[in-house]
Design an enzyme around this catalytic site. Structure first.
Site, PDB file in Angstrom:
ATOM      1  N   HIS A 131       0.799  -1.233   0.000  1.00 16.38           N
ATOM      2  CA  HIS A 131       0.000   0.000   0.000  1.00 16.38           C
ATOM      3  C   HIS A 131       0.824   1.271   0.000  1.00 16.38           C
ATOM      4  O   HIS A 131       0.333   2.352   0.326  1.00 16.38           O
ATOM      5  CB  HIS A 131      -0.973  -0.002   1.202  1.00 16.38           C
ATOM      6  N   HIS A 153       8.102   7.076   4.869  1.00 14.77           N
ATOM      7  CA  HIS A 153       7.315   7.994   5.705  1.00 14.77           C
ATOM      8  C   HIS A 153       6.503   7.212   6.718  1.00 14.77           C
ATOM      9  O   HIS A 153       6.072   6.099   6.449  1.00 14.77           O
ATOM     10  CB  HIS A 153       6.385   8.874   4.864  1.00 14.77           C
TER      11      HIS A 153
HETATM   12  P1  AMP Z   1       1.422   5.754   1.438  1.00 15.73           P
HETATM   13  O1  AMP Z   1       0.259   4.994   0.872  1.00 15.73           O
HETATM   14  O2  AMP Z   1       1.859   5.229   2.771  1.00 15.73           O
HETATM   15  O3  AMP Z   1       2.567   5.896   0.450  1.00 15.73           O
HETATM   16  O4  AMP Z   1       0.859   7.221   1.729  1.00 15.73           O
HETATM   17  C1  AMP Z   1       1.184   8.361   0.978  1.00 15.73           C
HETATM   18  C2  AMP Z   1       0.451   9.508   1.606  1.00 15.73           C
HETATM   19  O5  AMP Z   1       0.976  10.715   1.074  1.00 15.73           O
HETATM   20  C3  AMP Z   1      -1.066   9.521   1.322  1.00 15.73           C
HETATM   21  O6  AMP Z   1      -1.776   9.441   2.548  1.00 15.73           O
HETATM   22  C4  AMP Z   1      -1.276  10.853   0.604  1.00 15.73           C
HETATM   23  O7  AMP Z   1      -2.477  11.494   0.981  1.00 15.73           O
HETATM   24  C5  AMP Z   1      -0.050  11.649   1.043  1.00 15.73           C
HETATM   25  N1  AMP Z   1       0.347  12.717   0.140  1.00 15.73           N
HETATM   26  C6  AMP Z   1       0.597  12.622  -1.180  1.00 15.73           C
HETATM   27  N2  AMP Z   1       0.965  13.818  -1.679  1.00 15.73           N
HETATM   28  C7  AMP Z   1       0.968  14.685  -0.632  1.00 15.73           C
HETATM   29  C8  AMP Z   1       1.241  16.082  -0.500  1.00 15.73           C
HETATM   30  N3  AMP Z   1       1.608  16.830  -1.556  1.00 15.73           N
HETATM   31  N4  AMP Z   1       1.119  16.645   0.716  1.00 15.73           N
HETATM   32  C9  AMP Z   1       0.762  15.900   1.781  1.00 15.73           C
HETATM   33  N5  AMP Z   1       0.475  14.591   1.719  1.00 15.73           N
HETATM   34  C10 AMP Z   1       0.569  13.985   0.526  1.00 15.73           C
END
Ligand code: AMP
Length: 143
Positions: free
Chosen positions: A91, A98
């Site tokens: 996912h 992060h």
């Molecule tokens: P993951 O699925 O763990 O890779 O989560 C990636 C997260 O990054 C998601 O919850 C997105 O909503 C978040 N995300 C993507 N682009 C941005 C952005 N520009 N600013 C803040 N959050 C972001």
């Protein structure tokens, strides 16, 4: 391996900044599962957690705990989840390490979890532990 998070670190695109130090940055998730959903990101550009330097990993752990403390103090939330996805099959959408810090809202919003526990095989588990512990090599700077 620059992603959108590198652009945020370099201030090429905006974010709602929560915290920044020499090794990490924390900002609000743009698609929050609940109010106060924060992402904590190492400045070191790595796709997977196991690829991080020990220095960066240690700073990240400290920042996750500090952000969690700030959220608990500010929102008064009594529960929260830490989520850290590695790989698209797990996912991960943004290929830069992060941690999600996701408060559980009073109305139930937050991280939904599907958890289907099996039963441990103790013999196989013991054998695996023996193999894993051999790979846990001491590192410079270990306490
Ligand atoms: P993951 O699925 O763990 O890779 O989560 C990636 C997260 O990054 C998601 O919850 C997105 O909503 C978040 N995300 C993507 N682009 C941005 C952005 N520009 N600013 C803040 N959050 C972001």
């Amino acid at each position: 391996m620059a992603t959108i998070f590198t652009k945020i670190i370099n201030r090429e695109i905006p974010c709602h900044l929560v915290h920044e130090d020499a090794h990490t940055i924390a900002f609000l998730d743009i698609g929050p599962l609940s109010d106060g959903h924060v992402l904590v990101v190492p400045k070191e550009e790595r796709e997977f957690l196991h690829q991080l330097s020990d220095e960066s990993a240690a700073a990240l752990g400290r920042a996750v705990a500090r952000v969690s403390r700030a959220l608990v103090e500010e929102l008064g939330c009594t529960a929260y989840n830490i989520l850290q996805n590695n790989g698209a099959d797990a996912h991960q959408a943004v290929p830069h390490v992060h941690f999600h810090v996701i408060p559980k809202a009073p109305d139930g919003r937050g991280l939904g979890i599907q958890w289907k526990p099996g039963a441990i095989d103790h013999a196989a588990g013991a054998a695996l532990c023996a193999r894993l512990s051999k790979r846990m090599k001491p590192q410079v700077g270990d306490p």
